[in-house]
Scaffold this active site. Sequence first.
Site, PDB file in Angstrom:
ATOM      1  N   ARG A 281      44.747  39.770  24.052  1.00 32.42           N
ATOM      2  CA  ARG A 281      44.543  41.178  24.385  1.00 32.42           C
ATOM      3  C   ARG A 281      45.360  42.094  23.492  1.00 32.42           C
ATOM      4  O   ARG A 281      44.878  43.075  22.962  1.00 32.42           O
ATOM      5  CB  ARG A 281      44.932  41.438  25.848  1.00 32.42           C
ATOM      6  CG  ARG A 281      43.975  40.835  26.841  1.00 32.42           C
ATOM      7  CD  ARG A 281      44.546  40.855  28.213  1.00 32.42           C
ATOM      8  NE  ARG A 281      45.754  40.052  28.279  1.00 32.42           N
ATOM      9  CZ  ARG A 281      46.362  39.671  29.393  1.00 32.42           C
ATOM     10  NH1 ARG A 281      45.892  40.056  30.547  1.00 32.42           N
ATOM     11  NH2 ARG A 281      47.434  38.922  29.354  1.00 32.42           N
TER      12      ARG A 281
ATOM     13  N   SER B 228      44.254  39.706  35.644  1.00 27.04           N
ATOM     14  CA  SER B 228      43.958  39.389  37.048  1.00 27.04           C
ATOM     15  C   SER B 228      45.008  40.041  37.948  1.00 27.04           C
ATOM     16  O   SER B 228      44.685  40.526  39.036  1.00 27.04           O
ATOM     17  CB  SER B 228      43.962  37.871  37.265  1.00 27.04           C
ATOM     18  OG  SER B 228      42.965  37.265  36.494  1.00 27.04           O
TER      19      SER B 228
ATOM     20  N   LYS C 275      52.455  28.711  40.159  1.00 32.58           N
ATOM     21  CA  LYS C 275      52.003  30.059  40.508  1.00 32.58           C
ATOM     22  C   LYS C 275      51.561  30.069  41.963  1.00 32.58           C
ATOM     23  O   LYS C 275      51.273  29.035  42.539  1.00 32.58           O
ATOM     24  CB  LYS C 275      50.837  30.471  39.613  1.00 32.58           C
ATOM     25  CG  LYS C 275      51.270  30.769  38.192  1.00 32.58           C
ATOM     26  CD  LYS C 275      50.149  31.410  37.399  1.00 32.58           C
ATOM     27  CE  LYS C 275      50.577  31.692  35.969  1.00 32.58           C
ATOM     28  NZ  LYS C 275      49.489  32.247  35.155  1.00 32.58           N
TER      29      LYS C 275
ATOM     30  N   HIS D 283      37.897  38.140  30.995  1.00 31.45           N
ATOM     31  CA  HIS D 283      37.607  36.709  30.838  1.00 31.45           C
ATOM     32  C   HIS D 283      36.135  36.498  30.464  1.00 31.45           C
ATOM     33  O   HIS D 283      35.815  35.695  29.586  1.00 31.45           O
ATOM     34  CB  HIS D 283      37.835  35.955  32.165  1.00 31.45           C
ATOM     35  CG  HIS D 283      39.253  35.916  32.633  1.00 31.45           C
ATOM     36  ND1 HIS D 283      39.638  36.359  33.870  1.00 31.45           N
ATOM     37  CD2 HIS D 283      40.385  35.443  32.038  1.00 31.45           C
ATOM     38  CE1 HIS D 283      40.936  36.175  34.029  1.00 31.45           C
ATOM     39  NE2 HIS D 283      41.429  35.631  32.922  1.00 31.45           N
TER      40      HIS D 283
HETATM   41  O1  PNS Z   1      45.318  32.267  32.594  1.00 32.49           O
HETATM   42  P1  PNS Z   1      46.673  31.747  32.205  1.00 32.49           P
HETATM   43  O2  PNS Z   1      47.562  31.672  33.435  1.00 32.49           O
HETATM   44  O3  PNS Z   1      47.287  32.536  31.091  1.00 32.49           O
HETATM   45  O4  PNS Z   1      46.470  30.243  31.681  1.00 32.49           O
HETATM   46  C1  PNS Z   1      47.570  29.454  31.272  1.00 32.49           C
HETATM   47  C2  PNS Z   1      47.119  27.988  31.087  1.00 32.49           C
HETATM   48  C3  PNS Z   1      46.480  27.479  32.371  1.00 32.49           C
HETATM   49  C4  PNS Z   1      46.130  27.899  29.964  1.00 32.49           C
HETATM   50  C5  PNS Z   1      48.388  27.151  30.732  1.00 32.49           C
HETATM   51  O5  PNS Z   1      49.359  27.376  31.701  1.00 32.49           O
HETATM   52  C6  PNS Z   1      48.078  25.658  30.657  1.00 32.49           C
HETATM   53  O6  PNS Z   1      47.476  25.204  29.722  1.00 32.49           O
HETATM   54  N1  PNS Z   1      48.492  24.906  31.689  1.00 32.49           N
HETATM   55  C7  PNS Z   1      48.265  23.482  31.770  1.00 32.49           C
HETATM   56  C8  PNS Z   1      49.550  22.696  31.572  1.00 32.49           C
HETATM   57  C9  PNS Z   1      49.732  22.326  30.115  1.00 32.49           C
HETATM   58  O7  PNS Z   1      48.872  21.771  29.467  1.00 32.49           O
HETATM   59  N2  PNS Z   1      50.928  22.646  29.558  1.00 32.49           N
HETATM   60  C10 PNS Z   1      51.271  22.291  28.186  1.00 32.49           C
HETATM   61  C11 PNS Z   1      51.001  23.431  27.231  1.00 32.49           C
HETATM   62  S1  PNS Z   1      52.162  24.709  27.505  1.00 32.49           S
END
Ligand code: PNS
Length: 160
Positions: free
Chosen positions: A91, A129, A42, A18
């Site tokens: 990645r 993570s 989660k 990150h």
């Molecule tokens: O680190 P991660 O878990 O891969 O991050 C995922 C994240 C937080 C970027 C994604 O789950 C997110 O944007 N969540 C917020 C909810 C949202 O906006 N959803 C609509 C798009 S799918």
Amino acid sequence: MGSIAVCPGSFDPITFGHLDIISRGAKVFDQIYVVVLNNSSKNPLFSVEERMELIREVTKDIPNVIVDSFQGLLIDYAKNVKANAIIRGLRAVSDFEYEMQITSMNRVLDEDIETFFIMTNNQYSFLSSSIVKEVSKYGGNISELVPAFVEKALKEKYQS
Ligand code: PNS
């Protein structure tokens, strides 16, 4: 107005992978909001406050980073802070499908906010993570994977 980007994630906890994306993004955008998305589906190890504290500590030498948290849609957060970009790290090919899905969804929600991908440095292409937590939980060496401050926080979690 300068260029403002949001770098969202779960950051449970922040890793060198990150940090690589954030620091490289910070060279391109004037300001980066690193935002912990409080995703209730989660089951995180660290609370949102703890995750923010870890991010703050390890990004303290990057002046154009602001650490924040949000519950809700990423696009709404981005609009609130007047960001015109979202940064995500890629990645490996395995990330592509998921990233394409959320990027496409975000574009449907607001076509003016563009998502940019930064290819993770090769040395971190396997890093997540979840992997860090698993190795730490069973006493493995994670000093190459996370900053020392995060390593200490993980040890405390698993020892308590
Ligand atoms: O680190 P991660 O878990 O891969 O991050 C995922 C994240 C937080 C970027 C994604 O789950 C997110 O944007 N969540 C917020 C909810 C949202 O906006 N959803 C609509 C798009 S799918």
